[in-house]
Design an enzyme around this catalytic site. Structure first.
Site, short mmCIF file in Angstrom:
data_model
loop_
_atom_site.label_atom_id
_atom_site.label_comp_id
_atom_site.label_asym_id
_atom_site.label_seq_id
_atom_site.Cartn_x
_atom_site.Cartn_y
_atom_site.Cartn_z
N GLY A 12 -10.37 11.45 -9.85
CA GLY A 12 -9.50 10.27 -9.70
C GLY A 12 -9.98 9.12 -10.57
N GLY A 15 -7.57 6.12 -11.68
CA GLY A 15 -6.98 5.21 -10.70
C GLY A 15 -7.68 3.85 -10.69
CD GLN A 16 -7.30 -0.97 -6.83
OE1 GLN A 16 -6.54 -1.92 -6.91
NE2 GLN A 16 -7.65 -0.47 -5.66
CG ASP A 67 -4.77 20.48 -10.50
OD1 ASP A 67 -3.79 20.04 -11.11
OD2 ASP A 67 -4.82 20.59 -9.25
CD GLN A 92 0.74 10.63 -2.01
OE1 GLN A 92 0.74 9.47 -2.46
NE2 GLN A 92 0.94 10.89 -0.73
CB SER A 93 -3.95 7.34 -2.34
OG SER A 93 -3.41 6.56 -3.37
CB SER A 134 -8.26 6.07 4.22
OG SER A 134 -7.21 5.25 4.66
CD GLU A 136 -2.73 4.44 6.94
OE1 GLU A 136 -2.08 5.25 7.60
OE2 GLU A 136 -2.49 3.23 6.92
CE1 TYR A 158 -4.34 9.15 1.41
CE2 TYR A 158 -4.48 7.47 3.12
CZ TYR A 158 -4.93 8.01 1.94
OH TYR A 158 -5.99 7.42 1.29
O1 G4F Z 1 0.42 -1.31 0.11
P1 G4F Z 1 0.74 -0.24 1.07
O2 G4F Z 1 1.61 0.87 0.57
O3 G4F Z 1 -0.65 0.30 1.62
P2 G4F Z 1 -1.06 1.18 2.91
O4 G4F Z 1 0.07 1.97 3.42
O5 G4F Z 1 -1.73 0.27 3.88
O6 G4F Z 1 -2.12 2.19 2.29
C1 G4F Z 1 -3.14 1.82 1.35
O7 G4F Z 1 -4.32 1.44 2.05
C2 G4F Z 1 -4.91 2.47 2.84
C3 G4F Z 1 -6.19 1.93 3.48
O8 G4F Z 1 -7.15 1.67 2.53
C4 G4F Z 1 -5.24 3.68 1.97
F1 G4F Z 1 -5.74 4.66 2.74
C5 G4F Z 1 -3.99 4.16 1.27
O9 G4F Z 1 -4.33 5.22 0.38
C6 G4F Z 1 -3.41 3.01 0.45
O10 G4F Z 1 -4.30 2.65 -0.55
O11 G4F Z 1 1.46 -0.85 2.36
C7 G4F Z 1 0.90 -1.91 3.09
C8 G4F Z 1 1.90 -2.39 4.12
C9 G4F Z 1 2.54 -1.27 4.94
O12 G4F Z 1 2.58 -1.67 6.29
C10 G4F Z 1 3.96 -1.15 4.42
O13 G4F Z 1 4.89 -0.71 5.38
O14 G4F Z 1 3.00 -3.01 3.43
C11 G4F Z 1 4.21 -2.59 4.03
N1 G4F Z 1 5.29 -2.76 3.04
C12 G4F Z 1 6.34 -3.61 3.19
N2 G4F Z 1 7.17 -3.49 2.11
C13 G4F Z 1 5.43 -2.09 1.88
C14 G4F Z 1 6.61 -2.55 1.31
N3 G4F Z 1 4.66 -1.15 1.30
C15 G4F Z 1 5.04 -0.65 0.08
N4 G4F Z 1 4.26 0.25 -0.53
N5 G4F Z 1 6.22 -1.08 -0.51
C16 G4F Z 1 7.05 -2.02 0.06
O15 G4F Z 1 8.07 -2.38 -0.50
#
Ligand code: G4F
Length: 334
Positions: A12, A15-16, A67, A92-93, A134, A136, A158
């Protein structure tokens, strides 16, 4: 072992986190090997500056095609590279997407970690293994803030895959004495965040609206709260874990939460525009379930590894929005 004999292998790397970690390890005199998937586009924007640096690329920085599903190639890379440290970041994250592609998400986040643990176990010389777990895994957490001892109750495919891999890492540590650490990272952001994660989506959208390139910003749930830190701090935590005398699991978090709405408000304030005029709500971005209250207690890593986060929430928002404005300026000057 002297620092300059260290060889790190990063899955990975494009990635960031992979890109910031590569910069950190090169600064610390490591030889860095990255595993990349073959794609038709050879440009890997986050590490392109390192690939173009002749003093580094091919000298102390190498890329290998591989891969996560291809065990033969993974073993071959291990044999050629002989890593002293493995940072397993790939897979896939995107949590929302994991509801749409659950099998491949679980294959990458779960089974691939098992594959790598097996390979690490078979190495003639010990390998220190970092597993990107994570927040999560906690999902509908039974306590707030969460610690390393909080039970896992994931609410997404996930999260389930990460819980599986996190527990396997513990089993391999206990059963085979493998030096493997779970970094239980909460959300961590930067200008290099993928464009479909909410912070980058907001920062990019705000900059584009401010420069007249977009007319609105369409988002899902504005009331969701997250514990958002700076990615650069979190990769330092990964490295610290592998330098300690014993392998263990650590929560990496700020201990502070903010809502998506607060991020939006702070981002629009930077360009002096009223957010209510531009933000549209689209429930298709909502997830079937959301974790209840994810906020981490990072006391252990602060105490044992002397890690601490830098910067504040407003600084993070500003850094991301300003980076997007600068990127638009560079593009328009070309
Ligand atoms: O930025 P998100 O997609 O991040 P999420 O789901 O918290 O996951 C990230 O952080 C986790 C913890 O480190 C990692 F495990 C994971 O791999 C990833 O890096 O969403 C953050 C929040 C969610 O509650 C989502 O429902 O934002 C809310 N949200 C609201 N509008 C949105 C949107 N998320 C996304 N992606 N796009 C929107 O338009």
């Amino acid at each position: 072992m002297k620092e300059n004999e260290k060889a790190a292998l990063i899955t990975g790397i494009g990635g960031q986190d992979g890109s910031y970690l590569t910069e950190l390890l090169l600064e610390k005199n490591y030889t860095v090997h990255g595993m990349v998937r073959r794609t038709s586009n050879l440009l890997r924007s986050r590490i392109e500056h390192l690939r173009r640096d002749e003093k580094i690329y091919g000298q102390r920085f190498f890329l290998h095609y591989g891969d996560l599903s291809d065990g033969t190639t993974l073993r071959r890379i291990f044999r050629n590279v002989r890593p002293t440290e493995l940072y397993h970041l790939a897979g896939q994250s995107h949590v929302g997407l994991s509801f749409e592609i659950p099998e491949s998400t679980c294959e990458e986040a779960g089974m691939a970690t098992l594959r790598l643990l097996e390979i690490a176990r078979d190495q003639p010389a010990p390998v220190r293994f970092y597993h990107a777990s994570s927040s999560e895994i906690f999902g509908n957490a039974t306590e707030t803030p969460q610690t390393e001892k909080t039970p896992m109750l994931p609410t997404s495919p996930y999260g389930c895959a990460k819980a599986f891999a996190t527990q396997l890492a513990r089993v391999y540590r206990q059963s085979y004495g493998l030096f493997v650490c779970n970094g239980i990272l909460y959300n961590h952001e930067s200008p290099r965040r993928g464009e479909n994660f909410v912070t980058r989506k907001i920062a990019r959208g705000v900059a584009r609206i401010a420069r007249g390139l977009d007319v609105d910003l369409v988002l899902g749930n504005l009331e969701s709260r997250r514990d958002w830190g700076r990615a650069q701090d979190y990769v330092r935590a990964m490295w610290l874990m592998l330098q300690h005398k014993a392998a263990d699991d650590y929560i990496v978090a700020t201990g502070e939460t903010h809502s998506v709405r607060e991020f939006v408000e702070a981002a629009f304030a930077i360009v002096d525009l009223p957010w209510e005029k531009y933000v549209k709500r689209d429930p298709s971005f909502d997830r079937p379930t959301e974790p209840a209250n994810l906020v981490g207690c990072a006391d252990k890593i602060r105490r044992v590894l002397e890690w601490k986060p830098t910067g504040t929430f407003p600084q993070l928002v500003r850094e991301m929005v300003e980076a997007e404005l600068a990127a638009i300026e560079i593009k328009s000057g070309q």
